[in-house]
Design an enzyme around this catalytic site. Structure first.
Site, short mmCIF file in Angstrom:
data_model
loop_
_atom_site.label_atom_id
_atom_site.label_comp_id
_atom_site.label_asym_id
_atom_site.label_seq_id
_atom_site.Cartn_x
_atom_site.Cartn_y
_atom_site.Cartn_z
N ASP A 95 0.83 -1.21 0.00
CA ASP A 95 0.00 0.00 0.00
C ASP A 95 0.87 1.26 0.00
O ASP A 95 0.39 2.34 -0.31
CB ASP A 95 -0.91 -0.01 1.23
CG ASP A 95 -0.10 -0.40 2.46
OD1 ASP A 95 -0.14 -1.58 2.83
OD2 ASP A 95 0.62 0.45 2.99
N ASP A 146 8.72 -13.29 -4.02
CA ASP A 146 8.56 -13.67 -2.62
C ASP A 146 9.74 -13.10 -1.82
O ASP A 146 10.90 -13.37 -2.15
CB ASP A 146 8.53 -15.21 -2.52
CG ASP A 146 8.12 -15.68 -1.14
OD1 ASP A 146 7.42 -16.70 -1.03
OD2 ASP A 146 8.50 -15.00 -0.16
N GLY A 147 9.43 -12.35 -0.80
CA GLY A 147 10.49 -11.72 0.01
C GLY A 147 11.46 -12.72 0.60
O GLY A 147 12.64 -12.42 0.82
N ASP A 164 6.59 -6.04 6.46
CA ASP A 164 5.24 -5.49 6.48
C ASP A 164 4.32 -6.40 5.66
O ASP A 164 3.76 -6.02 4.64
CB ASP A 164 5.27 -4.07 5.89
CG ASP A 164 3.90 -3.40 5.93
OD1 ASP A 164 3.73 -2.35 5.27
OD2 ASP A 164 3.00 -3.94 6.61
N ASP A 167 -1.23 -11.28 7.72
CA ASP A 167 -1.29 -12.28 8.79
C ASP A 167 -0.67 -13.58 8.29
O ASP A 167 -0.53 -13.76 7.08
CB ASP A 167 -2.78 -12.51 9.17
CG ASP A 167 -3.36 -11.27 9.83
OD1 ASP A 167 -3.73 -10.34 9.09
OD2 ASP A 167 -3.38 -11.22 11.07
N1 SAM Z 1 0.65 -2.11 5.39
C1 SAM Z 1 -0.45 -3.05 5.59
C2 SAM Z 1 -1.34 -2.57 6.70
O1 SAM Z 1 -1.38 -1.37 6.96
O2 SAM Z 1 -2.02 -3.45 7.26
C3 SAM Z 1 0.10 -4.41 5.96
C4 SAM Z 1 -0.19 -5.44 5.02
S1 SAM Z 1 0.45 -5.20 3.43
C5 SAM Z 1 -0.92 -4.80 2.54
C6 SAM Z 1 0.85 -6.84 3.07
C7 SAM Z 1 1.58 -6.94 1.76
O3 SAM Z 1 2.48 -8.02 1.84
C8 SAM Z 1 0.66 -7.21 0.56
O4 SAM Z 1 0.83 -6.17 -0.38
C9 SAM Z 1 1.14 -8.57 0.02
O5 SAM Z 1 1.09 -8.62 -1.38
C10 SAM Z 1 2.57 -8.62 0.54
N2 SAM Z 1 3.12 -9.97 0.74
C11 SAM Z 1 2.53 -11.03 1.35
N3 SAM Z 1 3.36 -12.09 1.38
C12 SAM Z 1 4.53 -11.68 0.79
C13 SAM Z 1 5.78 -12.32 0.53
N4 SAM Z 1 6.00 -13.60 0.90
N5 SAM Z 1 6.75 -11.61 -0.07
C14 SAM Z 1 6.53 -10.30 -0.45
N6 SAM Z 1 5.37 -9.65 -0.24
C15 SAM Z 1 4.38 -10.34 0.38
#
Ligand code: SAM
Length: 289
Positions: A95, A146-147, A164, A167
């Site tokens: 975001d 994937d991070g 970030d 869940d």
């Molecule tokens: N900033 C958010 C909030 O205020 O709650 C926190 C959640 S953020 C939207 C979560 C992000 O992590 C998503 O954009 C998702 O695509 C990304 N994501 C999830 N798993 C991931 C991974 N293994 N590697 C990289 N990005 C990942």
């Protein structure tokens, strides 16, 4: 006269003890986006209490009314400890809120790795109140993978790593693994610091396992307590881990000095030195022994 059918978004599948045992609903007063990416379901809608609400896989990620609490508290209580952070890495954070907060440190470069390109595209279009143009910053290097895999390729490079993710379900599961914490340790410089989105203090097993695993990898680990009204889950936990600087020995004068400098150029809607100290007070019941 036909009454307009009210449509609701109900959050009911947050992992942990509440799964399937509670639901809290938001009236969808205006649907902005509803769809799927290869990684997750995505929903964005307007609600007159919370403003724009952003949902991934049926779990509220943020709302216009309180996203600044989340993003300021995932960064500053930990980042402030570093005397001169220049190289940042954000895993997730599609975001753009965490990116916005990191730019307040005037870094040399920020790597951002979000698995889902679609989230960034939608954030640029519909969540501008969060990223506020941060995606246009020339110091940003954006990756879509994937991070977990990205982290393995970097050693002794970053001053600050911020996890970030969502869940511990779907693509975010790998971001809670012990092995991932070890890879973060290796990717950080010798005085590097990391911060982690963890979850609700209601979910004791998650808090305990995250803290215990981080303590196995890092010499200094700290928790902060915050409240995210749109999460409806009570006290929420972020964690920080440091290779060199001790969170418990951070001189309040240094904090005041650093914060005072930053406040000249940046807006803080929630974080302050007082909030910094208060958020580190963890009730006995929530402490991990
Ligand atoms: N900033 C958010 C909030 O205020 O709650 C926190 C959640 S953020 C939207 C979560 C992000 O992590 C998503 O954009 C998702 O695509 C990304 N994501 C999830 N798993 C991931 C991974 N293994 N590697 C990289 N990005 C990942």
């Amino acid at each position: 006269m036909k009454t307009k059918k009210m449509s609701w978004f109900c959050e009911r599948t947050v992992p942990g003890k509440r799964y399937g045992k509670m639901k809290h609903c938001f009236l969808i007063e205006k649907l902005i986006f509803k769809g799927k990416s290869p990684y997750q379901k995505i929903l964005i809608f307007d609600n007159s209490v919370y403003g724009k609400v952003f949902v991934l896989d049926d779990i509220v990620q943020l709302s216009e009314s309180d996203e600044f609490i989340y993003h300021e508290m995932l960064t500053h209580p930990f980042l402030m400890l570093h005397p001169n952070p220049k190289k940042f890495l954000i895993i997730g954070g599609g975001d753009g809120g965490t990116l916005r907060e990191c730019l307040k440190y005037n870094p040399d470069e920020i790597f951002m790795v979000d698995i889902d390109k679609k989230v960034i595209e939608l954030a640029k279009q519909y969540l501008t109140f969060v990223n506020q143009g941060a995606f246009n910053d020339k110091r940003l290097r954006l990756f879509h993978e994937d991070g977990k895999n990205f982290m393995k390729r970097h050693k002794d490079y970053f001053d600050m790593v911020i996890i970030d993710g969502g869940d511990p379900i779907g693509p975010s599961v790998s971001l809670f693994a012990y092995k991932f914490y070890q890879d973060i340790f290796a990717a950080l410089k010798e005085d590097g610091i990391a911060s982690f989105q963890i979850g609700s203090f209601l979910d004791t097993p998650l808090i305990k396992s995250s803290f215990t695993n981080l303590k196995k990898v890092f010499p200094h680990v700290s928790m902060v307590r915050l409240d995210m009204p749109s999460y409806h889950c009570g006290d929420y936990c972020f964690m920080g881990a440091s290779k060199k600087y001790d969170f418990d020995k951070f001189n309040p004068k240094d904090l005041e000095e650093r914060f005072g400098q930053m406040k000249k150029e940046s807006v803080f809607k929630y974080y302050s030195p007082e909030i910094h100290q208060a958020s580190r007070v963890i009730p006995e019941i929530f402490k991990v022994k």
